[in-house]
Design an enzyme around this catalytic site. Structure first.
Site, mmCIF file in Angstrom:
data_model
loop_
_atom_site.group_PDB
_atom_site.id
_atom_site.type_symbol
_atom_site.label_atom_id
_atom_site.label_comp_id
_atom_site.label_asym_id
_atom_site.label_seq_id
_atom_site.Cartn_x
_atom_site.Cartn_y
_atom_site.Cartn_z
ATOM 1 N N CYS A 84 9.518 23.461 -32.399
ATOM 2 C CA CYS A 84 9.047 24.902 -31.965
ATOM 3 C C CYS A 84 9.707 25.705 -31.037
ATOM 4 C CB CYS A 84 7.600 24.824 -31.437
ATOM 5 S SG CYS A 84 7.595 23.896 -29.885
ATOM 6 N N HIS A 124 3.667 23.376 -26.778
ATOM 7 C CA HIS A 124 4.038 24.018 -27.996
ATOM 8 C C HIS A 124 4.230 25.545 -27.834
ATOM 9 C CE1 HIS A 124 4.381 24.929 -32.156
ATOM 10 N NE2 HIS A 124 3.363 25.654 -32.269
ATOM 11 N N ASP A 139 3.526 31.843 -35.649
ATOM 12 C CA ASP A 139 4.055 30.572 -35.191
ATOM 13 C C ASP A 139 4.696 29.979 -36.247
ATOM 14 O OD1 ASP A 139 4.498 27.877 -34.348
ATOM 15 O OD2 ASP A 139 2.297 27.150 -34.413
#
Length: 292
Positions: A84, A124, A139
């Site tokens: 991420c 995250h 995302d």
């Protein structure tokens, strides 16, 4: 009387540059370059297809850099994927370069957490994109259940993407209201993560990234996680177990792979440039088997 001295405000630092031509070629995007919802939707769908999620470098002992030039060299230039902090830091710079108003956010992962498990720390990175006064969640870095469309962060009800339905509902942690992202898995709403309010600066992610690729409690240090999401399929690897779902989330196949099969899937299905140095790690991954 001496006149009052005046000072000139120091302008905010510009976002690190990104080679838009190279990035857009990498994801196969040839459309307009303007900050519209249509452009955001297209990029959010194409990115996870072209740039897989993977943590191979952690298992290879190479560490994870989130220095912009090094992220770009890996994810754009070398044809690799990342997790991420790499994926969404790149996407953030791309969206900013296209003129979007975008900020970094942080989420608490809930995905696959056992019932009654203690809360996890925020680990995250996600993005908030403001369009016409509304915040959209983007995302590109959540493994085999990555978003392939931006979602309205503060809207209730079901939201559809090219790869299944999602919803975002109010949740709380220690009395603080957060927004919980859930995915429809064959009729069951499964929590992915909870997004906290408040933007994070690029430097704020340094410690979280270091923790993620070094700390023994981080699953990235002791298991392999790989994912690619195309317009028609989701492919996920947890160690040597391959899970293949269609665009609706329905399970097509799930099986354990040998070392040769794992290497072939990484190369031919995930699209990674498999290196000879990966072989010992893949042998170790197969020996580990699938985590419970």
């Amino acid at each position: 009387m001496r006149p009052l001295e005046t000072t000139t405000a120091t302008p905010a630092p510009a976002a690190p540059a990104v080679d838009l031509d190279a990035y857009l070629a990498r994801i196969g995007y040839e459309g307009p370059r303007e900050p519209t919802l249509a452009v955001l939707r297209s990029i959010c769908q194409k990115h996870p297809d072209a740039i897989p999620f993977e943590n191979l470098d952690v298992l290879l002992g190479r560490g994870i850099s989130i220095v912009p030039a090094e992220v770009d060299a890996k994810l754009i230039g070398a044809g690799r994927g990342g997790y991420c902090y790499e994926q969404n830091s790149l996407l953030k710079r791309v969206l900013a370069a296209l003129g979007f108003e975008v900020e970094g956010l942080m989420a608490r992962v809930l995905w696959m957490a056992p019932e009654g498990a203690p809360p996890r720390p925020r680990s995250h990175q996600v993005l908030g994109v403001t369009l016409e006064g509304e915040t959209w969640l983007a995302d590109a870095g959540f493994g085999g259940c990555v978003l392939t469309a931006p979602l309205r962060l503060f809207a209730d009800g079901e939201q559809h993407s090219p790869n299944g339905a999602f919803r975002i509902v109010d949740a709380s942690h220690d009395g603080v209201v957060e927004r919980q992202v859930q995915a429809d898995l064959s009729g069951r709403w499964a929590p992915l993560y909870q997004v906290a309010k408040g933007a994070w600066a690029a430097v704020d992610y340094e410690q979280a990234n270091f923790f993620t690729y070094t700390h023994p409690s981080s699953h990235f240090t002791w298991s392999m996680t790989v994912g690619r999401t195309t317009p028609t399929d989701r492919f996920a690897l947890k160690n040597n177990r391959l899970t293949h779902r269609d665009a609706t989330g329905a399970l097509i196949e799930q099986r354990d792979l040998s070392v040769d099969e794992l290497e072939a899937i990484l190369r031919d299905v995930i699209g990674l440039p498999v290196e000879p140095e990966w072989r010992p790690v893949l042998e170790k991954v197969v020996a580990w088997g699938t985590p419970a």
